[in-house]
Design a protein around this motif. Structure first.
Motif, PDB file in Angstrom:
ATOM      1  N   GLY A 118       0.813  -1.216   0.000  1.00  0.00           N
ATOM      2  CA  GLY A 118       0.000   0.000   0.000  1.00  0.00           C
ATOM      3  C   GLY A 118       0.843   1.260   0.000  1.00  0.00           C
ATOM      4  N   LEU A 119       1.941   1.253   0.758  1.00  0.00           N
ATOM      5  CA  LEU A 119       2.827   2.425   0.800  1.00  0.00           C
ATOM      6  C   LEU A 119       3.481   2.664  -0.556  1.00  0.00           C
ATOM      7  CD1 LEU A 119       4.535   1.853   4.279  1.00  0.00           C
ATOM      8  CD2 LEU A 119       2.859   3.633   3.689  1.00  0.00           C
ATOM      9  N   ILE A 120       3.774   1.590  -1.282  1.00  0.00           N
ATOM     10  CA  ILE A 120       4.395   1.729  -2.613  1.00  0.00           C
ATOM     11  C   ILE A 120       3.434   2.371  -3.602  1.00  0.00           C
ATOM     12  CG2 ILE A 120       5.248   0.427  -4.620  1.00  0.00           C
ATOM     13  CD1 ILE A 120       6.356  -1.650  -2.627  1.00  0.00           C
ATOM     14  N   HIS A 121       2.169   1.980  -3.537  1.00  0.00           N
ATOM     15  CA  HIS A 121       1.240   2.308  -4.618  1.00  0.00           C
ATOM     16  C   HIS A 121       0.242   3.421  -4.296  1.00  0.00           C
ATOM     17  CE1 HIS A 121       2.483  -0.851  -7.382  1.00  0.00           C
ATOM     18  NE2 HIS A 121       2.611  -1.643  -6.325  1.00  0.00           N
ATOM     19  N   THR A 122       0.428   4.134  -3.198  1.00  0.00           N
ATOM     20  CA  THR A 122      -0.482   5.246  -2.895  1.00  0.00           C
ATOM     21  C   THR A 122       0.312   6.509  -2.596  1.00  0.00           C
ATOM     22  OG1 THR A 122      -0.543   4.619  -0.542  1.00  0.00           O
ATOM     23  CG2 THR A 122      -2.286   3.741  -1.970  1.00  0.00           C
ATOM     24  N   GLU A 123      -0.343   7.627  -2.793  1.00  0.00           N
ATOM     25  CA  GLU A 123       0.275   8.915  -2.510  1.00  0.00           C
ATOM     26  C   GLU A 123       0.347   9.146  -1.007  1.00  0.00           C
ATOM     27  OE1 GLU A 123       1.554  11.053  -4.737  1.00  0.00           O
ATOM     28  OE2 GLU A 123       1.117   9.559  -6.289  1.00  0.00           O
ATOM     29  N   PRO A 124       1.340   9.923  -0.543  1.00  0.00           N
ATOM     30  CA  PRO A 124       1.408  10.255   0.885  1.00  0.00           C
ATOM     31  C   PRO A 124       0.085  10.856   1.362  1.00  0.00           C
ATOM     32  CG  PRO A 124       3.417  10.943  -0.223  1.00  0.00           C
ATOM     33  CD  PRO A 124       2.467  10.508  -1.307  1.00  0.00           C
ATOM     34  N   GLY A 125      -0.342  10.425   2.531  1.00  0.00           N
ATOM     35  CA  GLY A 125      -1.593  10.930   3.084  1.00  0.00           C
ATOM     36  C   GLY A 125      -2.803  10.067   2.773  1.00  0.00           C
ATOM     37  N   THR A 126      -2.670   9.128   1.826  1.00  0.00           N
ATOM     38  CA  THR A 126      -3.790   8.261   1.476  1.00  0.00           C
ATOM     39  C   THR A 126      -4.057   7.253   2.602  1.00  0.00           C
ATOM     40  OG1 THR A 126      -3.175   8.382  -0.858  1.00  0.00           O
ATOM     41  CG2 THR A 126      -4.706   6.637  -0.222  1.00  0.00           C
ATOM     42  N   THR A 127      -5.329   7.112   2.970  1.00  0.00           N
ATOM     43  CA  THR A 127      -5.696   6.125   3.984  1.00  0.00           C
ATOM     44  C   THR A 127      -5.558   4.722   3.410  1.00  0.00           C
ATOM     45  OG1 THR A 127      -7.253   7.630   5.078  1.00  0.00           O
ATOM     46  CG2 THR A 127      -7.569   5.273   5.455  1.00  0.00           C
ATOM     47  N   LEU A 128      -4.951   3.835   4.181  1.00  0.00           N
ATOM     48  CA  LEU A 128      -4.795   2.439   3.772  1.00  0.00           C
ATOM     49  C   LEU A 128      -5.809   1.580   4.517  1.00  0.00           C
ATOM     50  CD1 LEU A 128      -0.894   2.119   3.780  1.00  0.00           C
ATOM     51  CD2 LEU A 128      -2.390   2.592   1.838  1.00  0.00           C
ATOM     52  N   ARG A 129      -6.468   0.671   3.781  1.00  0.00           N
ATOM     53  CA  ARG A 129      -7.474  -0.216   4.371  1.00  0.00           C
ATOM     54  C   ARG A 129      -7.062  -1.668   4.150  1.00  0.00           C
ATOM     55  NH1 ARG A 129     -10.191   4.297   2.745  1.00  0.00           N
ATOM     56  NH2 ARG A 129     -11.653   5.149   4.283  1.00  0.00           N
ATOM     57  N   ILE A 130      -6.864  -2.368   5.236  1.00  0.00           N
ATOM     58  CA  ILE A 130      -6.371  -3.745   5.177  1.00  0.00           C
ATOM     59  C   ILE A 130      -7.334  -4.662   5.921  1.00  0.00           C
ATOM     60  CG2 ILE A 130      -4.489  -5.286   5.888  1.00  0.00           C
ATOM     61  CD1 ILE A 130      -2.607  -2.846   5.594  1.00  0.00           C
ATOM     62  N   VAL A 131      -7.603  -5.823   5.339  1.00  0.00           N
ATOM     63  CA  VAL A 131      -8.468  -6.822   5.967  1.00  0.00           C
ATOM     64  C   VAL A 131      -7.642  -8.079   6.217  1.00  0.00           C
ATOM     65  CG1 VAL A 131     -10.513  -8.276   5.702  1.00  0.00           C
ATOM     66  CG2 VAL A 131     -10.525  -5.933   4.802  1.00  0.00           C
ATOM     67  N   LYS A 132      -7.622  -8.533   7.466  1.00  0.00           N
ATOM     68  CA  LYS A 132      -6.849  -9.731   7.835  1.00  0.00           C
ATOM     69  C   LYS A 132      -7.804 -10.819   8.304  1.00  0.00           C
ATOM     70  CE  LYS A 132      -3.175 -11.369  10.957  1.00  0.00           C
ATOM     71  NZ  LYS A 132      -2.422 -12.111   9.968  1.00  0.00           N
ATOM     72  N   ASN A 133      -7.502 -12.066   7.938  1.00  0.00           N
ATOM     73  CA  ASN A 133      -8.406 -13.173   8.275  1.00  0.00           C
ATOM     74  C   ASN A 133      -8.264 -13.662   9.712  1.00  0.00           C
ATOM     75  OD1 ASN A 133      -5.843 -14.332   7.853  1.00  0.00           O
ATOM     76  ND2 ASN A 133      -6.727 -16.283   7.219  1.00  0.00           N
ATOM     77  N   LEU A 134      -7.152 -13.316  10.377  1.00  0.00           N
ATOM     78  CA  LEU A 134      -6.917 -13.728  11.757  1.00  0.00           C
ATOM     79  C   LEU A 134      -6.810 -12.500  12.655  1.00  0.00           C
ATOM     80  CD1 LEU A 134      -4.143 -16.411  11.078  1.00  0.00           C
ATOM     81  CD2 LEU A 134      -6.606 -16.805  11.302  1.00  0.00           C
ATOM     82  N   ARG A 135      -6.694 -12.744  13.928  1.00  0.00           N
ATOM     83  CA  ARG A 135      -6.498 -11.630  14.862  1.00  0.00           C
ATOM     84  C   ARG A 135      -5.094 -11.060  14.676  1.00  0.00           C
ATOM     85  NH1 ARG A 135      -9.044 -10.667  20.000  1.00  0.00           N
ATOM     86  NH2 ARG A 135     -10.107 -12.668  19.757  1.00  0.00           N
ATOM     87  N   VAL A 136      -4.961  -9.736  14.663  1.00  0.00           N
ATOM     88  CA  VAL A 136      -3.661  -9.106  14.490  1.00  0.00           C
ATOM     89  C   VAL A 136      -2.792  -9.423  15.707  1.00  0.00           C
ATOM     90  CG1 VAL A 136      -4.452  -6.919  15.509  1.00  0.00           C
ATOM     91  CG2 VAL A 136      -2.459  -6.936  14.004  1.00  0.00           C
ATOM     92  N   CYS A 137      -1.504  -9.699  15.475  1.00  0.00           N
ATOM     93  CA  CYS A 137      -0.613 -10.028  16.599  1.00  0.00           C
ATOM     94  C   CYS A 137      -0.121  -8.746  17.274  1.00  0.00           C
ATOM     95  CB  CYS A 137       0.566 -10.870  16.114  1.00  0.00           C
ATOM     96  SG  CYS A 137       1.828  -9.946  15.215  1.00  0.00           S
ATOM     97  N   GLU A 138       0.435  -8.903  18.452  1.00  0.00           N
ATOM     98  CA  GLU A 138       0.891  -7.748  19.230  1.00  0.00           C
ATOM     99  C   GLU A 138       1.995  -6.981  18.509  1.00  0.00           C
ATOM    100  OE1 GLU A 138       1.914  -8.908  23.206  1.00  0.00           O
ATOM    101  OE2 GLU A 138       0.086 -10.088  23.462  1.00  0.00           O
ATOM    102  N   ASP A 139       2.895  -7.714  17.855  1.00  0.00           N
ATOM    103  CA  ASP A 139       4.004  -7.048  17.172  1.00  0.00           C
ATOM    104  C   ASP A 139       3.502  -6.191  16.022  1.00  0.00           C
ATOM    105  OD1 ASP A 139       7.037  -6.852  16.607  1.00  0.00           O
ATOM    106  OD2 ASP A 139       6.170  -7.452  14.680  1.00  0.00           O
ATOM    107  N   CYS A 140       2.620  -6.740  15.191  1.00  0.00           N
ATOM    108  CA  CYS A 140       2.092  -5.970  14.049  1.00  0.00           C
ATOM    109  C   CYS A 140       1.285  -4.776  14.531  1.00  0.00           C
ATOM    110  CB  CYS A 140       1.242  -6.867  13.150  1.00  0.00           C
ATOM    111  SG  CYS A 140       2.205  -8.067  12.188  1.00  0.00           S
ATOM    112  N   HIS A 141       0.561  -4.966  15.621  1.00  0.00           N
ATOM    113  CA  HIS A 141      -0.240  -3.860  16.171  1.00  0.00           C
ATOM    114  C   HIS A 141       0.676  -2.706  16.593  1.00  0.00           C
ATOM    115  CE1 HIS A 141      -3.024  -1.802  19.010  1.00  0.00           C
ATOM    116  NE2 HIS A 141      -3.940  -2.233  18.157  1.00  0.00           N
ATOM    117  N   SER A 142       1.768  -3.035  17.262  1.00  0.00           N
ATOM    118  CA  SER A 142       2.722  -1.998  17.686  1.00  0.00           C
ATOM    119  C   SER A 142       3.377  -1.328  16.476  1.00  0.00           C
ATOM    120  CB  SER A 142       3.806  -2.615  18.571  1.00  0.00           C
ATOM    121  OG  SER A 142       3.260  -3.158  19.744  1.00  0.00           O
ATOM    122  N   ALA A 143       3.738  -2.140  15.475  1.00  0.00           N
ATOM    123  CA  ALA A 143       4.386  -1.603  14.281  1.00  0.00           C
ATOM    124  C   ALA A 143       3.454  -0.664  13.529  1.00  0.00           C
ATOM    125  CB  ALA A 143       4.836  -2.747  13.373  1.00  0.00           C
TER     126      ALA A 143
END
Length: 514
Positions: free
Chosen positions: A455-480
C-alpha cells in the motif's frame, strides 16, 4: 394443464414447505414425478426443471445431473436450476463449470453463480464474476446488488462498494430495507462510518436489520457510546430490538470495557425487552469481563449460566487468560477446548501462545506434537488491501506476487525507520527453536505487514490504507502499525477477525484493548 405439469408444480411447493424430517416423503414425490417423465415421454421443459430442482432439494445431486444430461431439450432455466442446485449443495466448482458452459445467460444465471459463491464464502470469486458481468455489458438489477455489496463488505472493497452505491443512485433504484442495510453494513466494514450513517439516514423504511447493521458498525469500530445512543433512539422510534440488536450493544460494551452497562443489559434482557439471553449473549459478557481483567468474575458468570457453555464462551475466557497471563486457568480451558473442538486449529494456537508467553517451551512442543498427530494444520494468515478497485491478497511468507522483491525492499526500509523510532520486534510468541534473527524475519513476513508495504508503494502520501486480515492481528504488528501511522503520517484502518483498528498518529482506536 396435464397431469405431469400439475405434479411438477406440487413438487415445487412440497419440496419448499416440508420440514427436513419429512424429506423422505418429498423424495418419494420426486421419484414418482421422474417415473412419469420416463413413462409418458414428457417433453415439457418446465416439468423436467421441476424434477431436477426437487432432486437437488432432497440432496440427490447425481440424480439431478443425470436427469439434466438426459433432458430432450433444455432452456436457460434448466441451466440456472443446475447452477443454483449445485451451489446449494456446496458443489460450487460444478456450478461454475455449468455457468461457463452456457451458450446463453440471463440475469438469473449471473445472480445464481454470484449468490452461490457468496454463500460458500468465496467473496473474491463472486466479485470476479461481477466484473465479468460488467465487461459483458449486463446491467445488474436491484435484486442482485445486496449480494454483491455483501461481497464488497467481506473483502473490504470500498471502491467497488462505492461504485455500486453510485450505480444505485444513477439508476434511481429504491433504497429499501434490504439494499440500504447491505450498504450500511458494507460501509461499516470498509471503515467509512460517515458513509454508513449517511445511507442509514436515507433509508426511509428502516428494518430492524438496518438498525442492527449501524449499531454493529459502530460497535466493532469501538464507538460504544454512539452505538448505545443509537440503540436508545431505535426504541424511541418504536422499533423493537431483537436478539441481534442486544448482542451488538453487548459487543460494543465488551470492546470499550463498559462492564457495569454490559452486565446491566444482560440482566435486564428478559424483563425489559422480553428476550431470553442466549449462550452468545452470555459469551459476549464473558468476553467483556475477561478483557477488563475480571477473569474470576467471568468464570463465575459461566458457572451461573442456565445452559451449558459452548466452545465460543470458553474460548472467550481462554483469550482473557492469554491477555492477562492466567496460565493455570488457561491451561485447564485449553485442554478442555481441544477435546471439544479437536479440529479447530485456533484453539491449539491459543494454548500454544499461552505456554510460549510463560516460557513453557516443552508444553509448546507438546501441543504442536498433538496437532501433528491429529493432522491439524493452522490457518495461514492472509491480508487483503483494496487499491483503485482491485483487491490484492497476500499470505504469510508467500512470494508469488510479481512485485514481491519491491515489496520486501519497502518493508525493510519501513522496519529500519521504525527501529530508529525505538521499535523492537516482539519475538516472544515466535517458535523458541529458531535463532533471534529468524524470529524477526518471521514477524516481518506477516501478511498485514506485506499488505502495508504494498500500500505504501502504490499510494500517494496521506492516502488512507485499508487492510483486511483473516486472523487476529498479533501484538508485534499492532505496535508496528501504530508507529507507521505516526512516522509516515498515514491513517491505517485494519479489520482483523475480531474488530477494527484505526491507527492515527501513533494511536489505535482500540486503545490497545483487543
Amino acid at each position: 394443464m396435464h397431469m405431469c405439469s400439475s405434479l411438477a408444480l406440487v413438487l415445487i411447493i412440497t419440496s419448499r414447505v416440508l420440514p427436513f424430517k419429512c424429506r423422505y416423503a418429498s423424495f418419494g414425490l420426486v421419484e414418482e414425478a421422474r417415473k412419469m417423465l420416463d413413462e409418458n415421454g414428457e417433453t415439457d421443459v418446465i416439468c423436467w426443471n421441476a424434477v431436477i430442482d426437487g432432486y437437488f432439494k432432497c440432496g440427490e445431486v447425481e440424480a439431478a445431473h443425470e436427469l439434466f444430461v438426459k433432458m430432450p431439450k433444455k432452456n436457460v432455466a434448466s441451466w440456472n436450476t443446475m447452477i443454483t442446485g449445485f451451489a446449494r449443495c456446496g458443489k460450487i466448482e460444478n456450478a461454475r463449470n455449468m455457468f461457463d458452459e452456457m451458450d446463453e445467460r440471463n440475469e438469473i444465471s449471473w445472480s445464481a453463480i454470484i449468490d452461490g459463491y457468496i454463500k460458500q464464502g468465496c467473496f473474491k470469486e463472486a466479485m470476479e464474476v461481477f466484473h465479468k458481468m460488467q465487461r459483458e455489458k449486463v446491467k445488474p438489477k436491484q435484486y442482485l446488488l445486496p449480494s454483491v455489496v455483501a461481497a464488497c463488505a467481506n473483502l473490504g472493497s470500498l471502491d467497488q462498494g462505492r461504485w455500486i452505491h453510485s450505480y444505485v443512485e444513477r439508476n434511481s433504484f429504491q433504497l429499501d430495507g434490504v439494499l440500504g442495510t447491505a450498504l450500511v453494513d458494507m460501509y461499516g466494514k470498509c471503515g467509512r462510518l460517515d458513509m454508513a450513517w449517511e445511507v442509514f439516514e436515507k433509508v426511509r423504511m428502516k428494518q430492524v436489520s438496518t438498525w442492527n447493521a449501524m449499531i454493529w458498525g459502530l460497535s466493532i469500530h469501538g464507538r460504544a457510546e454512539d452505538a448505545i445512543q443509537l440503540f436508545t433512539k431505535m426504541q424511541e422510534e418504536k422499533q423493537k430490538p431483537n436478539k441481534v440488536t442486544l448482542l451488538g450493544v453487548l459487543n460494543a460494551c465488551a470492546h470499550a470495557g463498559m462492564v457495569e452497562r454490559g452486565i446491566g443489559l444482560l440482566n435486564s434482557m428478559k424483563e425489559v425487552y422480553g428476550i431470553e439471553p442466549r449462550v452468545e449473549h452470555f459469551g459476549s459478557v464473558v468476553d467483556l469481563l475477561g478483557r477488563a481483567g475480571l477473569v474470576n468474575e467471568a468464570e463465575k458468570l459461566i458457572e451461573s449460566m442456565p445452559m451449558k457453555p459452548n466452545a465460543a464462551v470458553l474460548g472467550a475466557l481462554l483469550n482473557a487468560c492469554r491477555i492477562h497471563g492466567n496460565v493455570e486457568l488457561g491451561e485447564q480451558l485449553g485442554w478442555i477446548l481441544l477435546d471439544m473442538e479437536p479440529q479447530n486449529s485456533g484453539r491449539y494456537s491459543l494454548l500454544s501462545n499461552i505456554y510460549a508467553k510463560a516460557g513453557r517451551w516443552d508444553d509448546v512442543t507438546r501441543v504442536r506434537k498433538l496437532m501433528k498427530e491429529r493432522g491439524i494444520k493452522t490457518i495461514p494468515g492472509s491480508s487483503m488491501i483494496d487499491l483503485h478497485g482491485t483487491v490484492h491478497e497476500f499470505k504469510m511468507g508467500e512470494g508469488s506476487h510479481p512485485q514481491m522483491k519491491e515489496i520486501y525492499v519497502m518493508l525493510e526500509n519501513v522496519m529500519e525507520k521504525l527501529r530508529n523510532e525505538g521499535y523492537s520486534p516482539n519475538t516472544t510468541m515466535v517458535s523458541f527453536d529458531i535463532e533471534e534473527e529468524e524470529k524477526e524475519t518471521a514477524l516481518k513476513q506477516h501478511s498485514e505487514k506485506i499488505a502495508l508495504a504494498f500500500g505504501l508503494i502504490h499510494t500517494e502520501p496521506g492516502t488512507t490504507l485499508r487492510i483486511v486480515k483473516n486472523l487476529r492481528v498479533c501484538e508485534d504488528c499492532h505496535s508496528a502499525f501504530k508507529l507507521v501511522s505516526r512516522v509516515y503520517s498515514r491513517n491505517i484502518i485494519m479489520r482483523d477477525r475480531a474488530r477494527y483498528h484505526h491507527f492515527i498518529n501513533g494511536v489505535c482506536s482500540c486503545k490497545d484493548f483487543w
